[in-house]
Design a protein around this motif. Structure first.
Motif, PDB file in Angstrom:
ATOM      1  N   ALA A 113     -17.424   8.912   0.393  1.00 45.74           N
ATOM      2  CA  ALA A 113     -16.009   8.870  -0.038  1.00 45.74           C
ATOM      3  C   ALA A 113     -14.856   8.351   0.941  1.00 45.74           C
ATOM      4  O   ALA A 113     -13.986   7.840   0.509  1.00 45.74           O
ATOM      5  CB  ALA A 113     -15.607  10.180  -0.711  1.00 45.74           C
ATOM      6  N   ALA A 114     -15.171   8.938   2.208  1.00 44.08           N
ATOM      7  CA  ALA A 114     -14.301   8.768   3.089  1.00 44.08           C
ATOM      8  C   ALA A 114     -13.893   7.038   3.376  1.00 44.08           C
ATOM      9  O   ALA A 114     -12.816   6.464   3.436  1.00 44.08           O
ATOM     10  CB  ALA A 114     -14.625   9.143   4.580  1.00 44.08           C
ATOM     11  N   VAL A 115     -15.049   6.339   3.303  1.00 42.16           N
ATOM     12  CA  VAL A 115     -15.291   4.916   3.544  1.00 42.16           C
ATOM     13  C   VAL A 115     -14.572   4.197   2.102  1.00 42.16           C
ATOM     14  O   VAL A 115     -13.787   3.175   2.133  1.00 42.16           O
ATOM     15  CB  VAL A 115     -16.548   4.493   3.789  1.00 42.16           C
ATOM     16  CG1 VAL A 115     -16.378   2.579   4.024  1.00 42.16           C
ATOM     17  CG2 VAL A 115     -17.152   5.056   5.005  1.00 42.16           C
ATOM     18  N   PHE A 116     -15.088   4.992   1.029  1.00 36.69           N
ATOM     19  CA  PHE A 116     -14.589   4.116  -0.104  1.00 36.69           C
ATOM     20  C   PHE A 116     -13.459   4.336  -0.580  1.00 36.69           C
ATOM     21  O   PHE A 116     -12.670   3.651  -1.372  1.00 36.69           O
ATOM     22  CB  PHE A 116     -15.679   4.753  -1.303  1.00 36.69           C
ATOM     23  CG  PHE A 116     -15.246   5.558  -2.536  1.00 36.69           C
ATOM     24  CD1 PHE A 116     -16.427   5.363  -3.596  1.00 36.69           C
ATOM     25  CD2 PHE A 116     -14.155   6.250  -2.544  1.00 36.69           C
ATOM     26  CE1 PHE A 116     -16.123   6.090  -4.673  1.00 36.69           C
ATOM     27  CE2 PHE A 116     -13.789   6.875  -3.727  1.00 36.69           C
ATOM     28  CZ  PHE A 116     -14.841   6.707  -4.877  1.00 36.69           C
ATOM     29  N   GLN A 117     -12.602   5.360   0.013  1.00 34.62           N
ATOM     30  CA  GLN A 117     -11.128   5.454  -0.148  1.00 34.62           C
ATOM     31  C   GLN A 117     -10.437   4.037  -0.079  1.00 34.62           C
ATOM     32  O   GLN A 117      -9.402   3.807  -0.696  1.00 34.62           O
ATOM     33  CB  GLN A 117     -10.473   6.228   0.855  1.00 34.62           C
ATOM     34  CG  GLN A 117     -11.073   7.550   1.321  1.00 34.62           C
ATOM     35  CD  GLN A 117     -10.316   8.652   0.411  1.00 34.62           C
ATOM     36  OE1 GLN A 117      -9.397   8.516  -0.255  1.00 34.62           O
ATOM     37  NE2 GLN A 117     -11.060   9.675   0.315  1.00 34.62           N
ATOM     38  N   ILE A 118     -10.916   3.440   1.163  1.00 35.90           N
ATOM     39  CA  ILE A 118     -10.129   2.328   1.694  1.00 35.90           C
ATOM     40  C   ILE A 118     -10.320   0.907   0.942  1.00 35.90           C
ATOM     41  O   ILE A 118      -9.519   0.402   0.265  1.00 35.90           O
ATOM     42  CB  ILE A 118     -10.363   2.085   3.233  1.00 35.90           C
ATOM     43  CG1 ILE A 118     -10.375   3.086   4.083  1.00 35.90           C
ATOM     44  CG2 ILE A 118      -9.746   0.767   3.440  1.00 35.90           C
ATOM     45  CD1 ILE A 118     -10.961   3.057   5.398  1.00 35.90           C
ATOM     46  N   SER A 119     -11.447   1.033   0.314  1.00 31.71           N
ATOM     47  CA  SER A 119     -11.781  -0.236  -0.824  1.00 31.71           C
ATOM     48  C   SER A 119     -10.932   0.028  -2.075  1.00 31.71           C
ATOM     49  O   SER A 119     -10.468  -0.609  -2.663  1.00 31.71           O
ATOM     50  CB  SER A 119     -13.350  -0.225  -1.121  1.00 31.71           C
ATOM     51  OG  SER A 119     -14.026  -0.368   0.200  1.00 31.71           O
ATOM     52  N   ASP A 120     -11.045   1.376  -2.502  1.00 28.11           N
ATOM     53  CA  ASP A 120     -10.471   1.718  -3.808  1.00 28.11           C
ATOM     54  C   ASP A 120      -8.906   1.487  -3.460  1.00 28.11           C
ATOM     55  O   ASP A 120      -8.320   1.080  -4.786  1.00 28.11           O
ATOM     56  CB  ASP A 120     -10.692   3.372  -4.045  1.00 28.11           C
ATOM     57  CG  ASP A 120     -10.716   3.615  -5.431  1.00 28.11           C
ATOM     58  OD1 ASP A 120     -10.623   2.614  -6.385  1.00 28.11           O
ATOM     59  OD2 ASP A 120     -10.936   4.991  -5.971  1.00 28.11           O
ATOM     60  N   GLY A 121      -8.453   1.993  -2.465  1.00 25.08           N
ATOM     61  CA  GLY A 121      -6.956   1.665  -2.377  1.00 25.08           C
ATOM     62  C   GLY A 121      -6.680   0.049  -2.456  1.00 25.08           C
ATOM     63  O   GLY A 121      -5.598  -0.044  -2.984  1.00 25.08           O
ATOM     64  N   ILE A 122      -7.451  -0.823  -1.637  1.00 25.44           N
ATOM     65  CA  ILE A 122      -6.965  -1.813  -1.797  1.00 25.44           C
ATOM     66  C   ILE A 122      -7.104  -2.493  -3.241  1.00 25.44           C
ATOM     67  O   ILE A 122      -6.307  -3.255  -3.407  1.00 25.44           O
ATOM     68  CB  ILE A 122      -7.948  -2.816  -0.645  1.00 25.44           C
ATOM     69  CG1 ILE A 122      -7.715  -2.208   0.945  1.00 25.44           C
ATOM     70  CG2 ILE A 122      -7.679  -4.338  -0.724  1.00 25.44           C
ATOM     71  CD1 ILE A 122      -8.797  -3.036   1.664  1.00 25.44           C
ATOM     72  N   GLN A 123      -8.246  -2.509  -3.840  1.00 30.93           N
ATOM     73  CA  GLN A 123      -8.289  -2.914  -4.970  1.00 30.93           C
ATOM     74  C   GLN A 123      -7.286  -2.589  -6.091  1.00 30.93           C
ATOM     75  O   GLN A 123      -6.634  -3.320  -6.714  1.00 30.93           O
ATOM     76  CB  GLN A 123      -9.677  -2.730  -5.526  1.00 30.93           C
ATOM     77  CG  GLN A 123     -10.145  -1.408  -5.967  1.00 30.93           C
ATOM     78  CD  GLN A 123      -9.734  -0.909  -7.418  1.00 30.93           C
ATOM     79  OE1 GLN A 123      -9.407  -1.841  -8.138  1.00 30.93           O
ATOM     80  NE2 GLN A 123      -9.591   0.347  -7.566  1.00 30.93           N
ATOM     81  N   VAL A 124      -6.884  -1.240  -5.866  1.00 34.52           N
ATOM     82  CA  VAL A 124      -5.708  -0.815  -6.946  1.00 34.52           C
ATOM     83  C   VAL A 124      -4.355  -1.462  -6.697  1.00 34.52           C
ATOM     84  O   VAL A 124      -3.835  -1.697  -7.566  1.00 34.52           O
ATOM     85  CB  VAL A 124      -5.782   0.641  -7.142  1.00 34.52           C
ATOM     86  CG1 VAL A 124      -5.112   1.400  -6.309  1.00 34.52           C
ATOM     87  CG2 VAL A 124      -5.179   1.150  -8.483  1.00 34.52           C
ATOM     88  N   VAL A 125      -4.192  -1.635  -5.291  1.00 32.43           N
ATOM     89  CA  VAL A 125      -2.745  -2.034  -4.997  1.00 32.43           C
ATOM     90  C   VAL A 125      -2.484  -3.589  -5.557  1.00 32.43           C
ATOM     91  O   VAL A 125      -1.613  -4.210  -5.888  1.00 32.43           O
ATOM     92  CB  VAL A 125      -2.263  -1.890  -3.609  1.00 32.43           C
ATOM     93  CG1 VAL A 125      -1.750  -0.386  -3.422  1.00 32.43           C
ATOM     94  CG2 VAL A 125      -2.993  -2.121  -2.639  1.00 32.43           C
ATOM     95  N   VAL A 126      -3.650  -4.229  -5.154  1.00 28.86           N
ATOM     96  CA  VAL A 126      -3.840  -5.803  -5.489  1.00 28.86           C
ATOM     97  C   VAL A 126      -3.913  -5.945  -6.929  1.00 28.86           C
ATOM     98  O   VAL A 126      -3.079  -6.842  -7.387  1.00 28.86           O
ATOM     99  CB  VAL A 126      -4.989  -6.591  -4.997  1.00 28.86           C
ATOM    100  CG1 VAL A 126      -5.038  -7.861  -5.072  1.00 28.86           C
ATOM    101  CG2 VAL A 126      -5.056  -6.481  -3.316  1.00 28.86           C
ATOM    102  N   LEU A 127      -4.625  -5.064  -7.936  1.00 28.85           N
ATOM    103  CA  LEU A 127      -4.428  -5.281  -9.389  1.00 28.85           C
ATOM    104  C   LEU A 127      -2.902  -4.858  -9.526  1.00 28.85           C
ATOM    105  O   LEU A 127      -2.431  -5.555 -10.588  1.00 28.85           O
ATOM    106  CB  LEU A 127      -5.195  -3.843  -9.647  1.00 28.85           C
ATOM    107  CG  LEU A 127      -6.052  -4.149 -10.915  1.00 28.85           C
ATOM    108  CD1 LEU A 127      -6.668  -5.581 -11.224  1.00 28.85           C
ATOM    109  CD2 LEU A 127      -7.091  -3.085 -11.266  1.00 28.85           C
TER     110      LEU A 127
END
Length: 461
Positions: free
Chosen positions: A371-385
């Protein structure tokens, strides 16, 4: 690339974002408070609430996703100083949110037999069904509240939803405590008490929001003389054309996470409980990115209304950068405390459950590292969305999120969970793969669109 032009936007971004973040954390806390209070009753009760909420979460994502259509139209109208556009988006949006809330309530009540098809434990289903009826009803006030919230967000008045959410949360904790455990004159209602607490707090949530906004002098004109004659087919079509793909984007992601609950449920009760713990913590930190996503939608819509495309790119990238920084901090915290955090959710004094609980903690601590790593991907995809919604570009992102989550992410989760020793960790590796591909594809889409906007404005000038 001059870093300073992005960092100078940080303080305004955070001023807009922090009330949204606190409001969103409030949403998540309602679920977490239920989990912690119900977790003290036992692991079957916790699994029942987890199962019931997984279905509610799907419906909620559709409602919240759909309601986001109101914000870019209001924000654009605000930049253009166009009151008619704002009023129309608000009234039509609220009207559609109310209908959607009623529809979602009906669908969830009718969808209860799905639980048997998912081969969930019988004792868990028996507890989950009555809980689900009540929490499904709470969707009506919740989606109505979203209509008010998105209108206020579009006007950059992001604090009101935070105030309403704080008041509703305080109420929720108090009612829950009395009804779950039977304190004072109240009967001990167990998980039905948790459901009733959610219903009552959400009815008050929409009432707080209406009262606060309608009393503001500068907003009174938007609340006066509402009539059904004002409801126009073309405005409904416009909101649906933005709202439907936005709801689908959110649905694809939420169903992926719900599938992770079911996959872990198939592996066993301890995996399901561990997944619930990791998901609760990851959802909490994801709300920071969600807040920045709304900020990104508001600010990009404003710049679009002003036709200032160069600044639009600077503003959007400053928000992307901020999201990466914040999520990286959370990633470091997850790694540092991955052994400690799962203990918060379990009653370790309960000797009858000591074996189960130890296993849950062992699985959950490993999941938190992924989850630590996936936070970062999740954060980027949602702000770009959020930025793409601000550009009112919703159809292509809908296809992108479908491919990322369901053609890439889910098959990996399924294969690793069912056919390898990774089990619950495998589920989370699949989630990470889906989110990372979404982040990359969506950023490419944003880059392509903004380049085109600048070229068009140069050729028109």
């Amino acid at each position: 690339m001059n870093l300073k032009q992005y960092t100078k936007e940080f303080s305004y971004n955070l001023r807009l974002a922090y009330p949204i973040i606190l409001g969103m954390v409030g949403h998540t806390l309602i679920g977490i408070v239920d989990n912690i209070m119900v977790g003290k009753l036992g692991s079957t009760e916790l699994a029942a609430v987890s199962l019931g909420n997984s279905m509610i979460f799907i419906a909620m994502s559709l409602g919240i996703g759909f309601s986001t259509a109101i914000t870019p139209i209001v924000a654009e109208g605000d930049a253009e100083k166009n009151d008619n556009k704002i009023r129309s988006a608000f009234h039509h949006g609220l009207f559609l949110c109310t209908i959607l809330g009623l529809v979602l309530f009906g669908v969830i009540v009718l969808a209860k037999p799905i639980m048997e098809l998912l081969q969930q434990p019988a004792d868990v289903i028996a507890l989950a069904k009555p809980y689900l009826d009540w929490v499904a009803f709470s969707l009506i006030p919740l989606i109505m509240y979203q209509g008010y919230k998105q209108f206020a967000d579009g006007l950059s008045l992001t604090k009101y939803s935070m105030y309403a959410m704080i008041m509703a949360n305080v109420l929720h904790v108090g009612i829950n405590y009395m009804l779950i455990y039977g304190i004072w004159i109240f009967p001990k209602m167990g998980i039905i008490g948790a459901a009733l607490g959610t219903v009552i707090s959400r009815i008050f949530l929409v009432m707080f929001m209406h009262i606060m906004l309608s009393r503001r002098n500068d907003l009174k004109r938007f609340f006066k003389n509402f009539s059904f004659d004002e409801i126009k087919k073309e405005t409904i079509k416009k909101i649906i054309s933005i709202g439907f793909p936005s709801a689908m984007q959110m649905l694809f992601e939420v169903v992926l996470f719900t599938a992770s609950i079911w996959l872990c449920g198939n592996i066993g009760k301890t995996s399901q409980a561990a997944n619930q713990i990791a998901l609760s913590l990851a959802s909490l930190t994801f709300m920071f990115a969600m807040g920045l996503s709304v900020t990104s939608m508001i600010r990009v819509s404003n710049q679009r209304g002003l036709q200032d495309f160069k600044n639009l790119i600077v503003v959007a990238r400053s928000i992307f950068l901020l999201a990466i920084i914040i999520e990286t901090v959370f990633a470091i915290l997850f790694v540092a405390f991955h052994n400690f955090l799962p203990h918060i959710f379990l009653n370790m004094e309960n000797t009858g459950q000591i074996l189960d609980n130890s296993e849950v903690i062992s699985i959950a601590s490993k999941l938190l590292l992924i989850a630590a790593v996936f936070q970062i991907s999740d954060g980027i995809q949602v702000v770009v969305l959020g930025a793409l919604r601000g550009l009112q570009d919703v159809k292509v992102p809908m296809y992108i999120t479908f491919v990322a989550y369901w053609i890439i992410g889910f098959p990996i989760s399924y294969y690793l969970a069912e056919y390898t020793e990774l089990k619950a960790q495998g589920v989370w590796i699949g989630l990470l793969a889906g989110l990372t591909s979404a982040a990359i594809f969506l950023y490419v889409r944003f880059h392509f669109l903004t380049k085109k906007l600048i070229q068009n404005s140069l050729s028109n000038s």
